[in-house]
Design a protein around this motif. Structure first.
Motif, PDB file in Angstrom:
ATOM      1  N   TYR A 126      21.595 -22.897  33.059  1.00 57.94           N
ATOM      2  CA  TYR A 126      20.734 -22.239  32.897  1.00 57.94           C
ATOM      3  C   TYR A 126      21.498 -20.532  34.035  1.00 57.94           C
ATOM      4  O   TYR A 126      22.043 -20.476  34.596  1.00 57.94           O
ATOM      5  N   LYS A 127      21.731 -19.474  32.984  1.00 52.93           N
ATOM      6  CA  LYS A 127      21.997 -17.932  33.459  1.00 52.93           C
ATOM      7  C   LYS A 127      21.055 -17.038  33.812  1.00 52.93           C
ATOM      8  O   LYS A 127      19.763 -17.155  33.050  1.00 52.93           O
ATOM      9  N   ARG A 128      21.124 -16.599  35.210  1.00 49.05           N
ATOM     10  CA  ARG A 128      19.981 -15.562  35.628  1.00 49.05           C
ATOM     11  C   ARG A 128      21.368 -14.624  36.182  1.00 49.05           C
ATOM     12  O   ARG A 128      22.019 -14.531  37.193  1.00 49.05           O
ATOM     13  N   ARG A 129      20.731 -13.287  35.856  1.00 59.69           N
ATOM     14  CA  ARG A 129      20.719 -12.179  36.579  1.00 59.69           C
ATOM     15  C   ARG A 129      20.338 -12.202  38.191  1.00 59.69           C
ATOM     16  O   ARG A 129      20.689 -11.428  39.290  1.00 59.69           O
ATOM     17  N   ARG A 130      19.069 -12.845  38.232  1.00 59.21           N
ATOM     18  CA  ARG A 130      18.934 -12.735  39.933  1.00 59.21           C
ATOM     19  C   ARG A 130      18.425 -13.893  40.425  1.00 59.21           C
ATOM     20  O   ARG A 130      18.307 -15.110  39.623  1.00 59.21           O
ATOM     21  N   LYS A 131      18.601 -14.386  41.859  1.00 61.88           N
ATOM     22  CA  LYS A 131      19.301 -15.545  42.324  1.00 61.88           C
ATOM     23  C   LYS A 131      17.442 -16.116  42.477  1.00 61.88           C
ATOM     24  O   LYS A 131      16.334 -15.848  42.485  1.00 61.88           O
ATOM     25  N   MET A 132      17.961 -17.791  42.155  1.00 66.04           N
ATOM     26  CA  MET A 132      16.197 -18.376  42.326  1.00 66.04           C
ATOM     27  C   MET A 132      15.568 -19.306  43.373  1.00 66.04           C
ATOM     28  O   MET A 132      17.354 -19.748  43.777  1.00 66.04           O
TER      29      MET A 132
END
Length: 151
Positions: A126-132
């Motif tokens: 999973y690539k995300r711009r916002r940290k989760m």
């Protein structure tokens, strides 16, 4: 280029291209992000993005100034000064002014940070711009636990 030089350039281009004087202030505004310049209706001033000089040659700066002068002179005369108005489009053609400036967004924006996550069971990434928060989420494919691979 300094503010004084910009002011002189704008005044000279106004006389040469439009045959009318520019009687207001022209200045650089480093807070402009995506546009090359701006005509301010309230005080009649023109602001130019200094990134134009860094990224492009003098021709692009002159084009932006002429574009803003089109807004300026039409507004001062009480004619259609907006981008969609026929008067504005006609004056752009007559003076050889560009309708749009070259893109400036990349010069002023920060590079996007990508956070890479992976499922422990099925290895789906999973690539995300916002940290989760990995404690709150599970894999959408197998409901497995998710871990952070790369910040």
């Amino acid at each position: 280029m300094e503010q004084r030089e910009l002011q002189q350039l704008v005044q000279r281009l106004s006389i040469e291209a439009f045959g009318k004087p520019f009687r207001h202030e022209a200045c650089f505004n480093a807070r402009l992000r995506t546009t090359g310049g701006r005509y301010k209706l309230l005080d009649g001033s023109i602001e130019i993005n200094p990134a134009v000089l860094e990224l492009y040659e003098m021709e692009e700066l002159i084009g932006i100034i002429k574009h803003e002068l089109c807004h300026y002179h039409l507004h001062q005369e009480g004619r259609g000064y907006r981008h969609g108005d026929a008067d504005f489009k006609k004056l752009l053609k007559e003076t050889g002014s560009p309708r749009y400036c070259k893109p400036l967004g990349k010069a002023n924006s920060k590079p996007q940070k990508i956070h890479l996550y992976q499922c422990k069971s099925c290895r789906l990434e999973y690539k995300r711009r916002r940290k989760m928060d990995v404690r709150k989420y599970r894999c959408g494919k197998c409901a497995g636990e998710i871990t952070l691979l790369q910040n």
